[in-house]
Motif scaffolding. Structure first.
Motif, mmCIF file in Angstrom:
data_model
loop_
_atom_site.group_PDB
_atom_site.id
_atom_site.type_symbol
_atom_site.label_atom_id
_atom_site.label_comp_id
_atom_site.label_asym_id
_atom_site.label_seq_id
_atom_site.Cartn_x
_atom_site.Cartn_y
_atom_site.Cartn_z
ATOM 1 N N ARG A 251 0.836 -1.204 0.000
ATOM 2 C CA ARG A 251 0.000 0.000 0.000
ATOM 3 C C ARG A 251 0.871 1.255 0.000
ATOM 4 O O ARG A 251 0.563 2.259 -0.627
ATOM 5 C CB ARG A 251 -0.931 0.045 1.216
ATOM 6 N N ARG A 252 1.974 1.138 0.736
ATOM 7 C CA ARG A 252 2.905 2.271 0.816
ATOM 8 C C ARG A 252 3.460 2.609 -0.571
ATOM 9 O O ARG A 252 3.641 3.771 -0.920
ATOM 10 C CB ARG A 252 4.050 1.884 1.751
ATOM 11 N N LEU A 253 3.696 1.538 -1.350
ATOM 12 C CA LEU A 253 4.233 1.733 -2.692
ATOM 13 C C LEU A 253 3.246 2.507 -3.556
ATOM 14 O O LEU A 253 3.624 3.413 -4.300
ATOM 15 C CB LEU A 253 4.520 0.368 -3.310
ATOM 16 N N LEU A 254 1.958 2.150 -3.427
ATOM 17 C CA LEU A 254 0.948 2.862 -4.207
ATOM 18 C C LEU A 254 0.858 4.323 -3.776
ATOM 19 O O LEU A 254 0.690 5.221 -4.589
ATOM 20 C CB LEU A 254 -0.417 2.192 -4.030
ATOM 21 N N MET A 255 0.985 4.525 -2.474
ATOM 22 C CA MET A 255 0.947 5.887 -1.941
ATOM 23 C C MET A 255 2.110 6.699 -2.515
ATOM 24 O O MET A 255 1.970 7.859 -2.893
ATOM 25 C CB MET A 255 1.051 5.803 -0.424
ATOM 26 N N LEU A 256 3.244 6.007 -2.602
ATOM 27 C CA LEU A 256 4.443 6.606 -3.180
ATOM 28 C C LEU A 256 4.158 7.096 -4.598
ATOM 29 O O LEU A 256 4.576 8.172 -4.995
ATOM 30 C CB LEU A 256 5.494 5.509 -3.241
ATOM 31 N N GLY A 257 3.414 6.249 -5.334
ATOM 32 C CA GLY A 257 3.123 6.605 -6.713
ATOM 33 C C GLY A 257 2.149 7.764 -6.794
ATOM 34 O O GLY A 257 2.255 8.621 -7.655
ATOM 35 N N ALA A 258 1.182 7.774 -5.876
ATOM 36 C CA ALA A 258 0.170 8.821 -5.934
ATOM 37 C C ALA A 258 0.796 10.178 -5.676
ATOM 38 O O ALA A 258 0.503 11.152 -6.356
ATOM 39 C CB ALA A 258 -0.924 8.538 -4.918
ATOM 40 N N ASN A 259 1.662 10.254 -4.704
ATOM 41 C CA ASN A 259 2.321 11.531 -4.435
ATOM 42 C C ASN A 259 3.609 11.297 -3.659
ATOM 43 O O ASN A 259 3.587 11.045 -2.459
ATOM 44 C CB ASN A 259 1.384 12.448 -3.658
ATOM 45 N N LEU A 260 4.713 11.390 -4.389
ATOM 46 C CA LEU A 260 6.012 11.054 -3.811
ATOM 47 C C LEU A 260 6.344 11.945 -2.627
ATOM 48 O O LEU A 260 6.822 11.494 -1.593
ATOM 49 C CB LEU A 260 7.077 11.181 -4.901
ATOM 50 N N GLU A 261 6.039 13.237 -2.769
ATOM 51 C CA GLU A 261 6.419 14.196 -1.742
ATOM 52 C C GLU A 261 5.633 13.939 -0.456
ATOM 53 O O GLU A 261 6.188 13.920 0.636
ATOM 54 C CB GLU A 261 6.162 15.619 -2.272
ATOM 55 N N ASN A 262 4.316 13.715 -0.618
ATOM 56 C CA ASN A 262 3.488 13.403 0.550
ATOM 57 C C ASN A 262 3.982 12.159 1.259
ATOM 58 O O ASN A 262 4.034 12.105 2.489
ATOM 59 C CB ASN A 262 2.029 13.177 0.129
ATOM 60 N N ALA A 263 4.324 11.136 0.469
ATOM 61 C CA ALA A 263 4.774 9.881 1.057
ATOM 62 C C ALA A 263 6.049 10.109 1.854
ATOM 63 O O ALA A 263 6.223 9.578 2.952
ATOM 64 C CB ALA A 263 5.006 8.849 -0.036
ATOM 65 N N ARG A 264 6.934 10.961 1.321
ATOM 66 C CA ARG A 264 8.201 11.213 1.993
ATOM 67 C C ARG A 264 7.952 11.932 3.324
ATOM 68 O O ARG A 264 8.543 11.594 4.354
ATOM 69 C CB ARG A 264 9.109 12.058 1.105
ATOM 70 N N ILE A 265 7.037 12.901 3.285
ATOM 71 C CA ILE A 265 6.746 13.645 4.509
ATOM 72 C C ILE A 265 6.071 12.738 5.530
ATOM 73 O O ILE A 265 6.299 12.848 6.732
ATOM 74 C CB ILE A 265 5.857 14.869 4.175
ATOM 75 N N ALA A 266 5.257 11.773 5.018
ATOM 76 C CA ALA A 266 4.589 10.846 5.921
ATOM 77 C C ALA A 266 5.548 9.822 6.503
ATOM 78 O O ALA A 266 5.144 8.953 7.268
ATOM 79 C CB ALA A 266 3.449 10.145 5.196
ATOM 80 N N GLY A 267 6.813 9.896 6.143
ATOM 81 C CA GLY A 267 7.806 9.054 6.791
ATOM 82 C C GLY A 267 8.149 7.779 6.050
ATOM 83 O O GLY A 267 8.755 6.885 6.618
ATOM 84 N N VAL A 268 7.781 7.697 4.771
ATOM 85 C CA VAL A 268 8.173 6.528 3.987
ATOM 86 C C VAL A 268 9.573 6.778 3.439
ATOM 87 O O VAL A 268 9.859 7.883 2.973
ATOM 88 C CB VAL A 268 7.184 6.302 2.823
ATOM 89 N N ASP A 269 10.425 5.749 3.537
ATOM 90 C CA ASP A 269 11.757 5.886 2.939
ATOM 91 C C ASP A 269 11.593 5.721 1.428
ATOM 92 O O ASP A 269 11.688 4.624 0.884
ATOM 93 C CB ASP A 269 12.695 4.824 3.509
ATOM 94 N N THR A 270 11.323 6.854 0.734
ATOM 95 C CA THR A 270 10.957 6.766 -0.671
ATOM 96 C C THR A 270 12.093 6.218 -1.525
ATOM 97 O O THR A 270 11.869 5.461 -2.456
ATOM 98 C CB THR A 270 10.566 8.144 -1.214
ATOM 99 N N LYS A 271 13.326 6.609 -1.191
ATOM 100 C CA LYS A 271 14.444 6.174 -2.028
ATOM 101 C C LYS A 271 14.597 4.661 -1.986
ATOM 102 O O LYS A 271 14.772 4.005 -3.009
ATOM 103 C CB LYS A 271 15.722 6.863 -1.568
ATOM 104 N N ARG A 272 14.509 4.121 -0.770
ATOM 105 C CA ARG A 272 14.648 2.682 -0.631
ATOM 106 C C ARG A 272 13.516 1.976 -1.382
ATOM 107 O O ARG A 272 13.730 0.956 -2.050
ATOM 108 C CB ARG A 272 14.614 2.294 0.846
ATOM 109 N N ALA A 273 12.309 2.547 -1.296
ATOM 110 C CA ALA A 273 11.168 1.914 -1.966
ATOM 111 C C ALA A 273 11.358 1.894 -3.482
ATOM 112 O O ALA A 273 11.096 0.879 -4.131
ATOM 113 C CB ALA A 273 9.878 2.643 -1.605
ATOM 114 N N VAL A 274 11.849 3.011 -4.028
ATOM 115 C CA VAL A 274 12.094 3.042 -5.480
ATOM 116 C C VAL A 274 13.140 2.003 -5.858
ATOM 117 O O VAL A 274 12.999 1.270 -6.837
ATOM 118 C CB VAL A 274 12.527 4.454 -5.925
ATOM 119 N N LEU A 275 14.202 1.917 -5.037
ATOM 120 C CA LEU A 275 15.247 0.925 -5.295
ATOM 121 C C LEU A 275 14.639 -0.475 -5.320
ATOM 122 O O LEU A 275 14.934 -1.277 -6.205
ATOM 123 C CB LEU A 275 16.322 1.036 -4.223
#
Lengths: 380, 315
Positions: A251-275
């Motif tokens: 679900r976090r991955l989908l959130m990442l796709g919907a809005n990367l910036e929001n996901a990052r602020i919400a505390g998701v490690d976006t870089k690791r997820a993209v990797l």
């Protein structure tokens, strides 16, 4: 009307394309042999499309190196098993490690250095095709490395529940029915769990899926068993679908796709997820490479040509949003089936290879434009 | 500190020097034989032309054109067929330009107006254009014998008008990027798309302009390649898009657009030419050339990242 078009565009187009090919080939395409061929010859699209759908769930991400990477994996598999005489298990592990390594490298460059995905994977597209072909040329004069281990071939090609062609393999049919029933029970249970009601459109969908799997089961039963590549495809599709729908990671991955910036602020490690999406993509490509290697019984320098085109086409017709965040694995798989039907139908009609390229390119363009048109309407 | 500033300012020239020295040593000086030096330019004219067009496309915001190699093949095939049927060289070249402009309009509309990702649009375009080109060629290699066409674009007749076309392509790109008002808009769009759109820059027009320019330069490149080899065959131009993209990124063009100079792109194209030439003198197979080009592409982009980060830190 437009609402239904938006919700079920993939399904509608799938039915339209299937019907038109049934008419064009005068129902030749419905023969059991041809239905099996969709899964045998196009299993690669089904597996790759899952990886690509995950990869494209983050905006601006794409992997165009997959076709070349499949070729590279084929070459390395041939080198490991035929030249270096490594046993099957170790070879598979080594191939998977190679897949993870490329996924990590590409993902690291893309996520941590902010290099656009297309540049990085374009480099891979060039380099792996060259490496693969160069390796094959190095070790054989004929353009293909033969002598793959038998156990490897059994694991990635051939049939389970084998029956003689001409006789009816009941085991295959029962196997397919059991799988379909399990899937439907799972679907009903998860609808119940969410607390939503079962609507009439769901009943139609479930009935259609059940009928389709009976039909596929009969086709497998008549053509000598269930292809192993079909099982691989099911495993990857199902685990990924559950992973992306049910787990917090997915679900976090989908959130990442919907809005990367929001996901990052919400505390998701976006870089690791993209990797991780690139590692997953490369693993899918590695499995595909193994299947292609086993199917050809040799590593050929033509392995994986245009796979990226087919996969992107499948994603485009499968409603994978180019702007991320809207992935439905089921729809992407339907898109893959559509490309499978197109591939098979065109070759049954005896259409020239070049026309197939043209038709696939136009398919992509129409699909992405249509997708854009539907989305634009909603935002404005 | 002063050394680092020097390195940062002149890293392109340093890279060029290093690669030249490497290939000079690796080929035991064969790189500098007069024939090879001449070929260094003549065989890589298409890189300069395509890189100029690609540069403008990338500037508009990281948009790329993967289809230009296939387009070279298609234009060659059309021109070859036309001249086979008695049309003269100028008409054939006009047809090439027309195809280039048409491809540019379609790509530009889909990318600029519909806001589709350029990578998917041009990948699909690559497949369509390659298919049409192969159908036209029918698996054969056409030879070009038209006197006018060879005088304009060929080298064998003793005329060197072709250099004017190369020069025109480069100068046009220089003019657009450095002096023309539209160039300012292109830079603005690539630097910050939202801000540019808000301040009234017509994105559709700018992107279409860039792709039509790319189409015209692709036509010139096709004419130049066909004129030099005097043949058109299937598989022509398969790596051209990669060469052009790599030349732009080696030349310091920002991958997301909005930054970069034409002078860098020319040096990048020269570097690509030396790499191409050096590898073929060394007798590397096409496969290994692909591997090296892929690695060079990624290295170029990465080095751009590190250099710009260092620059930011110093501030």
């Amino acid at each position: 009307m437009k609402k239904y078009l938006r919700l079920y565009s993939t399904e509608i187009v799938f039915i339209l394309i299937s019907l038109s090919f049934i008419l064009l080939t005068s129902a030749e395409i419905l023969r059991p042999m041809n239905i099996t061929a969709i899964f045998l010859q196009n299993s690669y699209i089904f597996i790759l499309v899952v990886g690509m759908a995950i990869c494209m769930s983050v905006k601006d991400n794409i992997d165009i190196s997959i076709g070349s990477f499949v070729c590279f994996i084929c070459a390395m598999g041939g080198v490991f098993m035929s030249i270096m005489k490594i046993n099957t298990l170790l070879s598979i592990i080594l191939l998977l490690i190679l897949g993870i390594m490329w996924g990590c490298l590409a993902g690291y460059i893309i996520a941590y250095f902010n290099i656009p995905a297309w540049v990085t994977t374009l480099g891979g597209y060039l380099a792996f095709r060259g490496l693969g072909v160069a390796l094959i040329r190095q070790f054989s004069n004929t353009g293909s490395i033969v002598g793959i281990n038998d156990s490897f071939l059994k694991l990635f090609s051939g049939k389970i529940f084998p029956s003689k062609i001409g006789s009816f393999g009941y085991a295959s049919l029962i196997f397919c029915l059991v799988l379909a029933s399990l899937g439907i029970i799972y679907k009903i249970l998860s609808i119940r769990k969410e607390g939503s009601r079962i609507t009439s459109s769901m009943v139609i969908g479930i009935a259609a899926a059940y009928l389709l799997s009976i039909w596929i089961g009969i086709c497998f039963a008549l053509t000598g068993g269930v292809p192993v590549s079909f099982i691989w495809m099911l495993i990857i599709v199902c685990t990924t679908a559950v992973w992306i729908d049910k787990t917090s990671e997915g679900r976090r991955l989908l959130m990442l796709g919907a809005n990367l910036e929001n996901a990052r602020i919400a505390g998701v490690d976006t870089k690791r997820a993209v990797l991780m999406t690139y590692v997953f993509m490369s693993l899918c490509a590695t499995v595909t490479g193994c299947i292609v290697l086993a199917r050809f019984h040799a590593s050929s320098s033509y392995a994986g040509v245009n796979f990226e085109m087919d996969t992107i086409a499948a994603c485009a017709v499968g409603g994978v949003s180019l702007h991320g965040g809207k992935q439905k694995i089921f729809k992407a798989v339907l898109g893959a089936a559509m490309i499978g039907v197109i591939n098979l139908g065109l070759s049954l009609l005896g259409v020239d290879m070049n026309w197939q390229w043209i038709i696939k390119g136009i398919t992509i363009l129409i699909a992405v434009t249509f997708d854009r048109y539907l989305k634009k309407d909603r935002f404005e | 500190m002063r050394i680092r500033a020097f390195m940062k300012k002149n890293y392109l020239l340093i890279a060029l020097l290093l690669v030249t020295v490497f290939f000079a040593v690796a080929t035991k000086g064969k790189l500098f034989y007069s024939g090879n030096v001449k070929n260094l330019f003549l065989q890589n004219m298409y890189v300069y032309i395509l890189a100029s067009g690609m540069f403008i496309c990338i500037l508009t915001g990281g948009n790329t054109d993967l289809s230009c190699g296939s387009a070279v093949c298609l234009m060659g095939a059309v021109a070859g067929r036309l001249m086979e049927n008695g049309f003269n060289g100028v008409t054939a070249f006009m047809a090439m330009l027309l195809i280039g402009i048409m491809i540019g309009i379609i790509h530009g509309y889909l990318i600029g107006k519909m806001e589709l990702p350029s990578i998917i649009v041009t990948l699909a375009g690559m497949s369509i254009i390659r298919g049409i080109a192969n159908l036209l060629l029918g698996g054969y290699t056409l030879s070009i014998t038209d006197e006018v066409f060879l005088r304009l674009f060929g080298l064998s007749k003793g005329y060197y008008a072709v250099f004017l076309f190369v020069l025109f392509s480069i100068m046009a790109a220089v003019y657009i990027s450095e002096f023309a008002p539209v160039g300012k808009h292109i830079y603005a769009l690539g630097g910050n798309g939202e801000a540019a759109k808000t301040s009234g820059i017509n994105k559709t027009f700018i992107v279409m302009f860039a792709y039509i320019f790319m189409g015209i330069l692709t036509a010139i490149a096709a004419a130049v390649v066909c004129g030099r080899t005097e043949t058109v065959g299937p598989g022509l131009g398969e790596t051209y898009a990669m060469d052009a993209i790599a030349a732009c990124f080696i030349g310091g063009t920002s991958v997301s657009g909005g930054k970069g100079r034409m002078s860098g792109v020319i040096i990048g194209a020269l570097l690509m030419g030396i790499i191409n030439q050096g590898m073929s003198i060394l007798g590397l197979s096409v496969n290994w050339q692909g591997v090296i080009k892929g690695v060079v592409l990624v290295m170029a982009v990465l080095s751009g990242y590190f250099l710009s980060r260092k620059g930011r830190k110093q501030k």
